[in-house]
Design a protein around this motif. Structure first.
Motif, PDB file in Angstrom:
ATOM      1  N   ARG A 142       0.815  -1.204   0.000  1.00 53.72           N
ATOM      2  CA  ARG A 142       0.000   0.000   0.000  1.00 53.72           C
ATOM      3  C   ARG A 142       0.853   1.260   0.000  1.00 53.72           C
ATOM      4  N   GLN A 143       0.409   2.253  -0.788  1.00 53.33           N
ATOM      5  CA  GLN A 143       1.095   3.544  -0.869  1.00 53.33           C
ATOM      6  C   GLN A 143       2.599   3.370  -1.082  1.00 53.33           C
ATOM      7  N   ALA A 144       2.951   2.516  -2.036  1.00 56.15           N
ATOM      8  CA  ALA A 144       4.349   2.170  -2.251  1.00 56.15           C
ATOM      9  C   ALA A 144       5.107   3.193  -3.083  1.00 56.15           C
ATOM     10  N   VAL A 145       4.399   3.888  -3.973  1.00 55.41           N
ATOM     11  CA  VAL A 145       5.058   4.750  -4.945  1.00 55.41           C
ATOM     12  C   VAL A 145       4.201   5.996  -5.180  1.00 55.41           C
ATOM     13  N   ILE A 146       4.879   7.116  -5.496  1.00 57.42           N
ATOM     14  CA  ILE A 146       4.193   8.289  -6.025  1.00 57.42           C
ATOM     15  C   ILE A 146       4.728   8.517  -7.433  1.00 57.42           C
ATOM     16  N   TYR A 147       3.832   8.553  -8.419  1.00 64.21           N
ATOM     17  CA  TYR A 147       4.250   8.819  -9.802  1.00 64.21           C
ATOM     18  C   TYR A 147       3.155   9.598 -10.509  1.00 64.21           C
ATOM     19  N   LYS A 148       3.600  10.465 -11.405  1.00 65.53           N
ATOM     20  CA  LYS A 148       2.682  11.328 -12.151  1.00 65.53           C
ATOM     21  C   LYS A 148       1.742  12.091 -11.220  1.00 65.53           C
ATOM     22  N   GLY A 149       2.257  12.447 -10.030  1.00 68.24           N
ATOM     23  CA  GLY A 149       1.478  13.229  -9.092  1.00 68.24           C
ATOM     24  C   GLY A 149       0.385  12.476  -8.377  1.00 68.24           C
ATOM     25  N   ARG A 150       0.443  11.161  -8.386  1.00 70.06           N
ATOM     26  CA  ARG A 150      -0.587  10.372  -7.709  1.00 70.06           C
ATOM     27  C   ARG A 150       0.039   9.200  -6.965  1.00 70.06           C
ATOM     28  N   SER A 151      -0.712   8.700  -6.001  1.00 72.58           N
ATOM     29  CA  SER A 151      -0.246   7.579  -5.181  1.00 72.58           C
ATOM     30  C   SER A 151      -0.501   6.262  -5.897  1.00 72.58           C
ATOM     31  N   ARG A 152       0.383   5.311  -5.658  1.00 76.92           N
ATOM     32  CA  ARG A 152       0.214   3.979  -6.235  1.00 76.92           C
ATOM     33  C   ARG A 152       0.350   2.917  -5.173  1.00 76.92           C
ATOM     34  N   ASP A 153      -0.646   2.054  -5.084  1.00 79.44           N
ATOM     35  CA  ASP A 153      -0.513   0.777  -4.402  1.00 79.44           C
ATOM     36  C   ASP A 153       0.065  -0.185  -5.434  1.00 79.44           C
ATOM     37  N   THR A 154       1.056  -0.975  -5.042  1.00 79.17           N
ATOM     38  CA  THR A 154       1.745  -1.849  -5.997  1.00 79.17           C
ATOM     39  C   THR A 154       1.398  -3.308  -5.759  1.00 79.17           C
ATOM     40  N   ALA A 155       0.895  -3.967  -6.800  1.00 78.83           N
ATOM     41  CA  ALA A 155       0.629  -5.403  -6.760  1.00 78.83           C
ATOM     42  C   ALA A 155       1.898  -6.159  -7.150  1.00 78.83           C
TER      43      ALA A 155
END
Length: 233
Positions: free
Chosen positions: A180-193
């Motif tokens: 959860r909340q592993a990365v921020i890219y393109k100005g948005r949060s990413r949960d990573t599977a």
């Protein structure tokens, strides 16, 4: 589950007394029956790739870079990634047309532990859902396991990227969970599977790829007779 214990009676992992660090991926060319992977070359590949991608800008939504407004913009990006060794980027060449139709890379390379990830997968509509796309993935996977001797091959994606998750499952990866909340890219949060294939699973996965890619698995119209998942049993 481990069956070994140490002198304190605690369970410990399998012994790896002969393990040595794996080689780094190189700028190799890998050729199959439908496609060829070769190190990305901005001078030779940029025009083909920009044209192939231009019909589907939505494909860049879950990528760190892109979309690109002009061929010059894409070539500048290609010139940057061509210099990188981690990620190590490859262009996918359709053998029927001789044109570059997509890219992918080996990345997050950990030779000491034998762990490597396939990423930056940007396949244009010219190869999506074709034998070319499947073989491109297989060629890079076989290079990592059979030639370089890595023991873990990873696939990661935005947890909201349903097509990527579906592809990972089709190719034989095991889903391991979501960071959860592993990365921020393109100005948005990413949960990573997270997904993986490990070396003990590779022989079965490889056999299914070879059976799926065989000429007798396709009818006269080029439709598959058995799915990749079915061939894995």
């Amino acid at each position: 589950m481990s069956t070994r214990t140490n002198e304190h009676g605690q369970p410990i992992g399998h012994a790896m007394p002969h393990w040595t660090a794996r080689p780094q991926p190189a700028g190799v060319t890998l050729t199959g029956g439908f496609c060829r992977l070769e190190p990305i070359d901005p001078a030779r590949h940029s025009a083909d790739l920009f044209q192939a991608y231009s019909t589907a800008p939505r494909g860049w939504t879950y990528m760190v870079a892109g979309p690109f407004e002009s061929e010059a913009d894409y070539r500048a990006y290609a010139e940057t990634i061509a210099k990188s060794t981690d990620p190590r980027h490859y262009a996918v060449i359709d053998l029927k047309t001789g044109r570059a139709v997509g890219t992918l890379s080996l990345m997050r390379i950990d030779p000491n532990n034998g762990v490597i990830e396939v990423g930056n997968v940007m396949f244009s509509p010219l190869l999506q859902q074709t034998p070319v796309s499947t073989e491109a993935q297989y060629l890079l996977m076989a290079y990592a396991f059979d030639e370089l001797g890595y023991r873990r091959y990873e696939w990661k994606c935005d947890a909201l990227n349903a097509p990527s998750r579906k592809t990972a499952d089709r190719l034989g990866f095991t889903f391991e969970g979501v960071f959860r909340q592993a990365v921020i890219y393109k100005g948005r949060s990413r949960d990573t599977a997270w997904f993986s294939i490990i070396d003990s699973e590779w022989p079965q996965v490889k056999a299914a790829f070879n059976a799926w890619l065989a000429a007798d698995n396709f009818d006269a119209e080029g439709r598959q007779k058995q799915s990749l998942k079915a061939l894995r049993g």
